[in-house]
Design an enzyme around this catalytic site. Sequence first.
Site, short mmCIF file in Angstrom:
data_model
loop_
_atom_site.label_atom_id
_atom_site.label_comp_id
_atom_site.label_asym_id
_atom_site.label_seq_id
_atom_site.Cartn_x
_atom_site.Cartn_y
_atom_site.Cartn_z
N ASP A 36 7.43 -1.85 -5.29
CA ASP A 36 6.58 -0.83 -5.15
C ASP A 36 6.77 0.13 -6.41
OD1 ASP A 36 7.56 -1.56 -2.45
OD2 ASP A 36 5.46 -0.91 -1.99
N ASP A 68 3.20 -4.59 -4.81
CA ASP A 68 2.84 -3.41 -5.45
C ASP A 68 3.20 -3.22 -6.78
OD1 ASP A 68 1.27 -3.01 -3.20
OD2 ASP A 68 2.57 -1.24 -2.36
N TYR A 100 -0.33 0.12 -8.88
CA TYR A 100 -0.84 1.22 -8.41
C TYR A 100 -2.11 1.64 -9.33
CZ TYR A 100 2.81 1.35 -5.13
OH TYR A 100 4.17 1.12 -4.34
N ASN A 107 -0.12 -4.78 -1.08
CA ASN A 107 -1.63 -4.52 -0.79
C ASN A 107 -2.27 -3.68 -2.14
OD1 ASN A 107 0.52 -2.41 -0.25
ND2 ASN A 107 -1.06 -0.91 -0.01
N HIS A 141 5.63 -8.78 1.19
CA HIS A 141 5.33 -7.24 0.69
C HIS A 141 5.51 -6.34 2.02
CE1 HIS A 141 4.25 -3.77 -1.34
NE2 HIS A 141 3.40 -3.42 -0.64
N HIS A 151 3.45 3.09 7.42
CA HIS A 151 3.32 1.84 7.64
C HIS A 151 3.90 1.02 8.67
CE1 HIS A 151 1.40 2.06 3.74
NE2 HIS A 151 2.67 2.36 3.10
N HIS A 200 7.03 -2.25 0.47
CA HIS A 200 5.73 -1.54 0.95
C HIS A 200 6.41 -0.20 1.62
CE1 HIS A 200 1.85 -1.02 2.51
NE2 HIS A 200 2.09 -1.46 3.66
N HIS A 214 8.25 3.06 1.69
CA HIS A 214 9.12 3.67 0.58
C HIS A 214 10.35 4.46 1.41
CE1 HIS A 214 5.61 3.46 -2.36
NE2 HIS A 214 5.79 2.30 -1.70
#
Length: 419
Positions: free
Chosen positions: A172, A201, A204, A238, A323, A333, A360, A362
Amino acid sequence: MGLNWHRWVVSAFLLVAWALILDTGEICFCMGGKTSDFLRNDYLSLDMPIDSDTFRVPPGYNAPQQVHITQGDHVGKGVIISWISPHEPGSSTVIYWAENSEFKWQAHGFFLTYKYFNYTSGYIHHCTVHNLEFDTKYYYEVGIGNTTRQFWFKTPPPVGPDVPYTFGLIGDLGQTYNSNRTLTHYEQSPAKGQTILYVGDLSYADDYPLHDNIRWDTWGRFTERIAAYQPWIWTAGNHEIDFAPQLGETRPFKPYTARYHVPYKASDSTSPLWYSIKRASAYIIVMSSYSALGKYTPQYKWLEKELPKVNRTETPWLIVLMHSPIYNSYVTHYMEGETVRVMYEKWFVEYKVDVVFAGHVHAYERSVSSKFLIILTLQLLYTKDEYSLHLQDLCALIVVSFILYIVSMIFTLNFGLRY
Ligand SMILES: [Fe+2]
């Protein structure tokens, strides 16, 4: 002496009490240990501006940029070298040589381009270098004419047990000011990571209007300072899906799979989104949280064949990357990984997966299985020839439980905070 009902009742009571002790311990004692003095700010970090120094274009016409490497075969003797020529194809050839060697080798790759709505990519080169020596430093050069650029990497030691190796773990990342701090934190870490396990990720870019793919390019230039020198083991998240039918973009993972190649065929996978590698003493399985994973799907069938292949005497560490986490107590999430848990948790237990790394969410969390503690407790209760429960049994049980809990916390892998 056979079991009698007193023993069953007292044993059941002790097990319940013990479970409550453990459960309370997770809440009150919080023995996870402290891995860093770093604390993130409460506010969200902003993206670095597009003219930021971290995104600078290397000098020279058509100079290779966004250089990154990953493992190029199943055992670590191959490397995939990728880069982008922005204006014209240039050359897909890599020149490489071992440290202290006069002889230079060449490997020939290929390039591709892709379009995404109103964006056209540069010329994306992928070149796999095979049959390298283990545990050797190599230099490599990409580009032609006055715009060649030189980098280096070090191959891992041969696959086998008792081979020390240090993995970094990042997910991420994005391209915010905090992203920059994360890379600096990794670079300055005394642990000196040798390969990054990247849990999805990346750029972004899909957060920008029209999934602005220029942000894939800025991310590639931003991460080059590490990704050109040590492999990043890629996992799709994602933010790699980039499915946007409103823009006419209906092929999922289009920019990601064009830019980040992985050695999936080496593990008999049919998709770059799930694959495996061996590296030093670790067997690493990469899964896709956002591809079909139910029974009879290609990912399911691949993993069903893959897990029995792992030879734990050769690679004692079995690591899974994905992820979306299968355990998550944080509100954001929450339970998004539940379908993966329902499908695959039993396999992870059956095949004794050591650790599952995910991104995923955070917010940093880790958990450890308590099943092995229950087995040990049952053994303590039922392996005595002549059994009678006394106060010292109870005390011993509590002490042993507490010690095992502390030990389990110590052996839980420590890794840095991610924000
Ligand atoms: Fe994500």
